[in-house]
Design a protein around this motif. Structure first.
Motif, PDB file in Angstrom:
ATOM      1  N   PHE A 191       0.969  -1.269   0.036  1.00 11.95           N
ATOM      2  CA  PHE A 191      -0.036   0.007  -0.122  1.00 11.95           C
ATOM      3  C   PHE A 191       0.785   1.121  -0.146  1.00 11.95           C
ATOM      4  O   PHE A 191       0.511   2.241  -0.894  1.00 11.95           O
ATOM      5  CB  PHE A 191      -1.081  -0.009   1.205  1.00 11.95           C
ATOM      6  CG  PHE A 191      -2.281  -0.817   0.980  1.00 11.95           C
ATOM      7  CD1 PHE A 191      -2.866  -0.583  -0.121  1.00 11.95           C
ATOM      8  CD2 PHE A 191      -2.156  -2.066   1.747  1.00 11.95           C
ATOM      9  CE1 PHE A 191      -4.153  -1.125  -0.311  1.00 11.95           C
ATOM     10  CE2 PHE A 191      -3.529  -2.839   1.425  1.00 11.95           C
ATOM     11  CZ  PHE A 191      -4.232  -2.432   0.650  1.00 11.95           C
ATOM     12  N   ALA A 192       2.027   1.404   0.937  1.00 11.23           N
ATOM     13  CA  ALA A 192       2.837   2.554   0.851  1.00 11.23           C
ATOM     14  C   ALA A 192       3.537   2.677  -0.511  1.00 11.23           C
ATOM     15  O   ALA A 192       3.743   3.829  -0.798  1.00 11.23           O
ATOM     16  CB  ALA A 192       4.089   2.153   1.955  1.00 11.23           C
ATOM     17  N   ALA A 193       3.629   1.752  -1.238  1.00  6.99           N
ATOM     18  CA  ALA A 193       4.247   1.984  -2.819  1.00  6.99           C
ATOM     19  C   ALA A 193       3.084   2.359  -3.651  1.00  6.99           C
ATOM     20  O   ALA A 193       3.546   2.645  -4.838  1.00  6.99           O
ATOM     21  CB  ALA A 193       5.135   0.791  -3.141  1.00  6.99           C
ATOM     22  N   ALA A 194       2.075   2.338  -3.198  1.00  6.72           N
ATOM     23  CA  ALA A 194       0.728   2.611  -4.312  1.00  6.72           C
ATOM     24  C   ALA A 194       0.495   4.406  -4.295  1.00  6.72           C
ATOM     25  O   ALA A 194       0.754   4.884  -3.205  1.00  6.72           O
ATOM     26  CB  ALA A 194      -0.359   1.915  -3.844  1.00  6.72           C
ATOM     27  N   PRO A 195       0.101   4.626  -5.498  1.00  8.15           N
ATOM     28  CA  PRO A 195      -0.477   6.208  -5.214  1.00  8.15           C
ATOM     29  C   PRO A 195      -1.559   6.322  -4.329  1.00  8.15           C
ATOM     30  O   PRO A 195      -2.528   5.644  -4.305  1.00  8.15           O
ATOM     31  CB  PRO A 195      -0.894   6.560  -6.632  1.00  8.15           C
ATOM     32  CG  PRO A 195      -0.194   5.319  -7.639  1.00  8.15           C
ATOM     33  CD  PRO A 195      -0.191   4.041  -6.390  1.00  8.15           C
ATOM     34  N   ALA A 224     -12.927   3.183  10.365  1.00  9.51           N
ATOM     35  CA  ALA A 224     -12.135   4.289  11.339  1.00  9.51           C
ATOM     36  C   ALA A 224     -10.796   3.648  11.540  1.00  9.51           C
ATOM     37  O   ALA A 224      -9.862   4.318  11.568  1.00  9.51           O
ATOM     38  CB  ALA A 224     -12.783   4.936  12.296  1.00  9.51           C
ATOM     39  N   HIS A 225     -10.610   2.531  12.067  1.00  9.49           N
ATOM     40  CA  HIS A 225      -9.299   1.899  12.685  1.00  9.49           C
ATOM     41  C   HIS A 225      -8.393   1.394  11.510  1.00  9.49           C
ATOM     42  O   HIS A 225      -7.204   1.762  11.333  1.00  9.49           O
ATOM     43  CB  HIS A 225      -9.421   0.800  13.358  1.00  9.49           C
ATOM     44  CG  HIS A 225     -10.660   0.823  14.663  1.00  9.49           C
ATOM     45  ND1 HIS A 225     -10.106   1.554  15.598  1.00  9.49           N
ATOM     46  CD2 HIS A 225     -11.799   0.457  14.907  1.00  9.49           C
ATOM     47  CE1 HIS A 225     -10.911   1.696  16.665  1.00  9.49           C
ATOM     48  NE2 HIS A 225     -11.889   0.942  16.293  1.00  9.49           N
ATOM     49  N   THR A 226      -9.064   1.124  10.282  1.00 10.44           N
ATOM     50  CA  THR A 226      -8.172   0.653   9.135  1.00 10.44           C
ATOM     51  C   THR A 226      -7.685   2.104   8.423  1.00 10.44           C
ATOM     52  O   THR A 226      -6.714   2.030   8.163  1.00 10.44           O
ATOM     53  CB  THR A 226      -8.964  -0.131   8.093  1.00 10.44           C
ATOM     54  OG1 THR A 226      -9.410  -0.986   8.525  1.00 10.44           O
ATOM     55  CG2 THR A 226      -8.257  -0.571   6.757  1.00 10.44           C
ATOM     56  N   ALA A 227      -8.576   3.177   8.464  1.00 14.10           N
ATOM     57  CA  ALA A 227      -8.041   4.389   8.038  1.00 14.10           C
ATOM     58  C   ALA A 227      -7.088   4.937   8.714  1.00 14.10           C
ATOM     59  O   ALA A 227      -6.236   5.540   8.319  1.00 14.10           O
ATOM     60  CB  ALA A 227      -9.242   5.302   8.092  1.00 14.10           C
ATOM     61  N   ALA A 228      -7.286   4.557  10.177  1.00 15.38           N
ATOM     62  CA  ALA A 228      -5.933   5.342  11.030  1.00 15.38           C
ATOM     63  C   ALA A 228      -4.704   4.762  10.756  1.00 15.38           C
ATOM     64  O   ALA A 228      -3.602   5.243  10.583  1.00 15.38           O
ATOM     65  CB  ALA A 228      -6.427   5.107  12.474  1.00 15.38           C
ATOM     66  N   THR A 229      -4.696   3.297  10.426  1.00 17.81           N
ATOM     67  CA  THR A 229      -3.525   2.600   9.869  1.00 17.81           C
ATOM     68  C   THR A 229      -2.995   3.215   8.449  1.00 17.81           C
ATOM     69  O   THR A 229      -1.864   3.406   8.141  1.00 17.81           O
ATOM     70  CB  THR A 229      -3.733   0.973   9.805  1.00 17.81           C
ATOM     71  OG1 THR A 229      -3.858   0.669  10.952  1.00 17.81           O
ATOM     72  CG2 THR A 229      -2.520   0.397   9.126  1.00 17.81           C
ATOM     73  N   GLY A 230      -4.010   3.371   7.575  1.00 23.09           N
ATOM     74  CA  GLY A 230      -3.848   3.903   6.295  1.00 23.09           C
ATOM     75  C   GLY A 230      -3.027   5.270   6.380  1.00 23.09           C
ATOM     76  O   GLY A 230      -2.170   5.678   5.667  1.00 23.09           O
ATOM     77  N   ALA A 231      -3.664   5.966   7.439  1.00 23.28           N
ATOM     78  CA  ALA A 231      -2.805   7.476   7.576  1.00 23.28           C
ATOM     79  C   ALA A 231      -1.449   7.241   7.878  1.00 23.28           C
ATOM     80  O   ALA A 231      -0.587   8.190   7.579  1.00 23.28           O
ATOM     81  CB  ALA A 231      -3.555   8.332   8.504  1.00 23.28           C
ATOM     82  N   GLU A 232      -1.154   6.529   8.962  1.00 21.87           N
ATOM     83  CA  GLU A 232       0.171   6.041   9.144  1.00 21.87           C
ATOM     84  C   GLU A 232       0.823   5.567   7.884  1.00 21.87           C
ATOM     85  O   GLU A 232       2.222   6.076   7.936  1.00 21.87           O
ATOM     86  CB  GLU A 232       0.319   5.137  10.169  1.00 21.87           C
ATOM     87  CG  GLU A 232      -0.435   5.586  11.619  1.00 21.87           C
ATOM     88  CD  GLU A 232      -0.398   4.434  12.786  1.00 21.87           C
ATOM     89  OE1 GLU A 232       0.076   3.375  12.445  1.00 21.87           O
ATOM     90  OE2 GLU A 232      -1.058   4.509  13.746  1.00 21.87           O
ATOM     91  N   ILE A 233       0.501   4.818   7.174  1.00 19.73           N
ATOM     92  CA  ILE A 233       1.355   4.106   6.127  1.00 19.73           C
ATOM     93  C   ILE A 233       1.700   5.413   5.244  1.00 19.73           C
ATOM     94  O   ILE A 233       2.852   5.385   4.626  1.00 19.73           O
ATOM     95  CB  ILE A 233       0.521   3.224   5.362  1.00 19.73           C
ATOM     96  CG1 ILE A 233       0.221   1.890   6.210  1.00 19.73           C
ATOM     97  CG2 ILE A 233       1.055   3.009   4.009  1.00 19.73           C
ATOM     98  CD1 ILE A 233      -0.701   1.130   5.723  1.00 19.73           C
ATOM     99  N   PHE A 234       0.809   6.204   4.935  1.00 19.49           N
ATOM    100  CA  PHE A 234       1.054   7.577   4.041  1.00 19.49           C
ATOM    101  C   PHE A 234       1.578   8.673   4.738  1.00 19.49           C
ATOM    102  O   PHE A 234       1.990   9.610   4.047  1.00 19.49           O
ATOM    103  CB  PHE A 234      -0.235   7.813   3.297  1.00 19.49           C
ATOM    104  CG  PHE A 234      -0.449   6.760   2.164  1.00 19.49           C
ATOM    105  CD1 PHE A 234      -0.054   6.721   0.984  1.00 19.49           C
ATOM    106  CD2 PHE A 234      -1.385   5.726   2.296  1.00 19.49           C
ATOM    107  CE1 PHE A 234      -0.305   5.805  -0.196  1.00 19.49           C
ATOM    108  CE2 PHE A 234      -1.524   4.859   1.362  1.00 19.49           C
ATOM    109  CZ  PHE A 234      -0.993   4.872   0.311  1.00 19.49           C
TER     110      PHE A 234
END
Length: 257
Positions: A191-195, A224-234
């Motif tokens: 995911f981190a490598a994706a736009p 919301a929990h998954t989104a919080a992880t997504g925010a950290e990734i990006f």
């Protein structure tokens, strides 16, 4: 604001508790949900849920693990269903060789029929892929060459090569609770490598509850929990990540925008 781009609100897990489930989602900032219909018999119930709740939209397709149990889907059947004002996607469809590899040929045929329905309706394709990366990449590429269509790789947990194929075709990757699991570092790297403009979030509830609810029944509020992880990734704030995924959802699912 967040959108749970893939959940199953018609499943027995939510029977008798749908109103409270949707209320908890709204309280958590999840203001829109796409409930996925995976078999013919469930379509009236899924439609009724979407009609009764302005926060809920729906998609329809035959799940690859059900292909052998039902008559082969017809393109016209999907096109007719898509006329419903709250149907926003085709699927979930795809390939699942983990438990149902014996129906691989029928699954591939079904997938191609769903793709043709996407071309005819302009609705995006919702893909389920498990243990079928090579065939999935080949079919998606072949079909895109034959005629363009939009697509999201739902609950993406496959390999980096399939992710890159999907991104090269202009498709989207959807992040589920799996991305929050401690041992999912390689998936977070994908995911981190994706736009950022190709990322959606989802629950796939009632399955795959994210940390800190892992092992319990999943529900749209937990997006919301998954989104919080997504925010950290990006490397973003939650508000920034949420705004990006909302824009992505609106671009891919304009009927629900």
């Amino acid at each position: 604001m967040l959108t749970d781009s893939h959940c199953h609100l018609d499943f027995p897990d939510f029977e008798g508790r749908l109103d409270e489930t949707i209320a908890r989602a709204s309280a958590a900032g999840v203001t829109r949900m796409v409930s996925i219909c995976t078999k013919r018999a469930a379509l009236p119930a899924v439609q009724a849920i979407a009609e009764a709740h302005p926060q809920v939209w729906f998609a329809y397709g035959i799940h690859p693990m059900r292909v052998a149990e039902e008559p082969m889907i017809e393109v016209d059947e999907l096109v007719a269903a898509a006329a419903h004002p709250r149907m926003v996607g085709i699927g979930e469809t795809g390939l699942d060789y983990h438990y149902t590899a014996d129906s691989a040929e029928a699954q591939q045929q079904s997938l191609r029929l769903h793709i043709e329905a996407c071309r005819r309706t302009g609705l995006p394709l919702i893909i389920h892929s498990r243990d079928a990366d090579e065939d999935m990449a080949r079919i998606l590429s072949e079909e895109h060459t034959a005629g363009a269509y939009d697509c999201v790789m739902h609950c993406f947990s496959s390999g980096a090569e399939l992710a890159q194929t999907a991104l090269d075709l202009g498709f989207y990757l959807s992040m589920s609770g799996i991305a929050t699991f401690p041992k999912s570092g390689s998936l977070r790297d994908i995911f981190a490598a994706a736009p950022l403009d190709r990322i959606l979030v989802e629950t796939d509830s009632p399955y795959l509850a994210p940390v800190p609810h892992r092992g319990k029944r999943n529900e749209p509020a937990y997006t919301a929990h998954t989104a919080a992880t997504g925010a950290e990734i990006f490397g973003l704030t939650l508000d920034e990540f949420a705004a990006a995924t909302e824009a992505n959802f609106a671009r891919l699912f304009p009927k629900a925008a």
